[in-house]
Design a protein around this motif. Structure first.
Motif, PDB file in Angstrom:
ATOM      1  N   HIS A 103     -26.025 -17.433 -22.637  1.00 38.06           N
ATOM      2  CA  HIS A 103     -27.246 -18.242 -22.732  1.00 38.06           C
ATOM      3  C   HIS A 103     -27.651 -18.781 -21.358  1.00 38.06           C
ATOM      4  O   HIS A 103     -28.832 -18.820 -21.009  1.00 38.06           O
ATOM      5  CB  HIS A 103     -27.030 -19.420 -23.681  1.00 38.06           C
ATOM      6  CG  HIS A 103     -26.844 -19.029 -25.118  1.00 38.06           C
ATOM      7  ND1 HIS A 103     -27.606 -18.055 -25.728  1.00 38.06           N
ATOM      8  CD2 HIS A 103     -25.985 -19.499 -26.063  1.00 38.06           C
ATOM      9  CE1 HIS A 103     -27.224 -17.925 -26.992  1.00 38.06           C
ATOM     10  NE2 HIS A 103     -26.245 -18.792 -27.214  1.00 38.06           N
ATOM     11  N   SER A 144     -31.068 -17.957 -19.000  1.00 39.69           N
ATOM     12  CA  SER A 144     -31.986 -18.992 -18.524  1.00 39.69           C
ATOM     13  C   SER A 144     -32.219 -18.876 -17.022  1.00 39.69           C
ATOM     14  O   SER A 144     -33.261 -19.303 -16.508  1.00 39.69           O
ATOM     15  CB  SER A 144     -31.430 -20.373 -18.850  1.00 39.69           C
ATOM     16  OG  SER A 144     -30.347 -20.724 -17.999  1.00 39.69           O
ATOM     17  N   ARG A 198     -34.153 -11.935 -20.648  1.00 38.42           N
ATOM     18  CA  ARG A 198     -34.391 -12.463 -21.989  1.00 38.42           C
ATOM     19  C   ARG A 198     -34.884 -11.387 -22.941  1.00 38.42           C
ATOM     20  O   ARG A 198     -35.591 -10.490 -22.540  1.00 38.42           O
ATOM     21  CB  ARG A 198     -35.394 -13.599 -21.935  1.00 38.42           C
ATOM     22  CG  ARG A 198     -34.861 -14.848 -21.220  1.00 38.42           C
ATOM     23  CD  ARG A 198     -35.935 -15.905 -21.151  1.00 38.42           C
ATOM     24  NE  ARG A 198     -35.483 -16.990 -20.301  1.00 38.42           N
ATOM     25  CZ  ARG A 198     -36.254 -17.968 -19.889  1.00 38.42           C
ATOM     26  NH1 ARG A 198     -37.523 -18.039 -20.256  1.00 38.42           N
ATOM     27  NH2 ARG A 198     -35.787 -18.929 -19.144  1.00 38.42           N
TER      28      ARG A 198
END
Length: 319
Positions: free
Chosen positions: A309, A313, A319
Motif C-alpha cells: 500500500h 502511494s 496503482r
C-alpha cells in the motif's frame, strides 16, 4: 464531537482527521506545515496555520471550544533532537504545555497524546517491552516524550483533565514523507523506485516494530471512545496505567525490511552501509496485549501488505 487535531496536516494526523470526519465529527486542524502538507488536510476540516507554541492558540480554543484534543504535532526526528535539544524541547514540551493550559481554561474533556514506544524505554533487556518496563530514553526526543507523559499525568491529577497516551512503534504508510529524516519505509521505497541506492546505517540488524498507519488510526478511535465513556484507566497506576503500546509485537530488522521492499518493488540493487547514528537503539519491539485487553485493539495489517500500500502511494503509475 468537536475535536482539535494538532499536526492534522502530517502523516499520521491527516489519516486520523479523515477517519474522524468519516465518523461525522467536527474537526479542527492546527499545523504549521513544517513537516505537514496542505494537500493532506481534509477539506471538511477547519484549518489554522499555526505553531502549537504560539500564544494565538488560545484564540483557537476560545473560538472553536474543542471537546477533545488529539495531539500529533511534534518534532519527531531523533537525530535532530540530538543536534538541537533546545528546539526539540520547545516544540514537544513547551508546545504541549501551551495546549494543556488552554485545555484547562476552556474545559476540554479529554486528551489523546502520541508518544513513542520506540524511544521512551531506552535499550530494553526484555522483549517485547511492556508498558511498565523501566524508562531510560537515550535521546532528547525520547526525554521530551517521556516528560510530556508526566506533564499529562500531573494535569490529570491537579486539574482533572482525562487523557490516554498511545506509545507507537515505527509507524509507516501512505503520506509518510520520503524526503524527511524519519520514516525508513518511505525513504527506502522512494529511493528504490527512482533507481537510487538506499543507505542502511550501522549493520542493519537493528530491530523495530513496524505498524501500519491505518492500524494506528483505529487505536486512536478506540482511545477516543474510552475517554468519551469516561472509562479511562485509574490515575493510581501512574503514567503506565494511562498508556498503551501500539505496535505488532514483532521485531523486524532494517536488513529484512530492505529485502521485503526490494521484493515488493522489484528493485535489483543492494543497499550501502553507513556509520551507526547517535542515539539509535539496537532492538525494540512492543508487547501490545494491554491494548487488546483494554481497548480491543490489535494490529491487523501484515507488514508485506502494508508495504505494498505504501509503495503504491509513492508511485501513482503503479496503482
Amino acid at each position: 464531537m468537536r475535536i482539535l487535531v494538532t499536526g492534522g496536516a502530517g502523516f499520521i494526523g491527516s489519516h486520523i482527521v479523515d477517519a474522524l470526519i468519516t465518523q461525522g465529527h467536527e474537526v479542527i486542524v492546527v499545523d504549521n506545515l513544517t513537516s505537514g502538507r496542505k494537500e493532506n488536510i481534509n477539506p471538511a476540516a477547519r484549518f489554522y496555520f499555526m505553531d502549537i507554541c504560539s500564544p494565538e492558540m488560545e484564540e483557537v480554543f476560545r473560538k472553536e471550544k474543542p471537546e477533545l484534543v488529539n495531539h500529533h504535532a511534534a518534532q519527531i526526528d531523533v537525530r535532530r533532537s540530538v543536534a538541537d535539544p533546545h528546539e526539540d524541547a520547545r516544540v514537544n514540551i513547551v508546545g504541549l504545555l501551551n495546549l494543556l493550559k488552554n485545555c484547562v481554561r476552556y474545559g476540554v474533556k479529554g486528551f489523546i497524546f502520541a508518544s513513542s514506544g520506540g524511544v521512551v524505554y531506552g535499550e530494553p533487556t526484555e522483549l517485547p517491552v511492556k508498558e511498565g518496563y523501566p524508562k531510560g530514553p537515550l535521546s532528547p526526543y525520547g526525554v521530551s516524550k517521556l516528560a510530556s507523559e508526566y506533564y499529562l499525568y500531573c494535569f490529570a491529577q491537579v486539574h482533572g483533565l482525562p487523557y490516554i497516551t498511545l506509545r507507537y512503534g515505527n509507524v509507516y504508510g501512505p503520506r509518510q514523507d520520503p524526503h524527511g529524516e524519519a520514516g525508513v519505509v518511505a525513504i527506502f521505497g522512494n529511493k528504490m523506485l527512482k533507481g537510487e541506492t538506499p543507505t542502511i546505517y550501522g549493520d542493519g540488524e537493528q530491530l523495530r516494530d513496524y505498524v501500519y498507519v491505518q492500524d494506528v488510526v483505529k487505536a486512536n478511535l478506540l482511545a477516543m471512545e474510552k475517554l468519551a465513556k469516561k472509562s479511562y484507566p485509574s490515575l493510581g497506576k501512574g503514567i503506565d496505567g494511562l498508556a498503551y503500546n501500539i505496535g505488532t509485537g514483532k521485531g523486524t530488522s532494517v536488513n529484512e525490511l530492505f529485502h521485503l521492499l526490494k521484493k515488493v518493488i522489484g528493485y535489483q540493487g543492494e543497499a550501502i552501509y553507513g556509520p551507526t547514528r547517535a542515539g539509535e537503539l539496537k532492538r525494540i519491539y512492543l508487547d501490545c496485549s494491554k491494548a487488546w485487553q483494554e481497548l480491543g485493539w490489535r494490529a491487523e495489517v501484515k507488514l508485506e501488505e502494508g508495504l505494498k500500500h505504501t509503495v503504491q502511494s509513492l508511485t501513482p503509475e503503479i496503482r
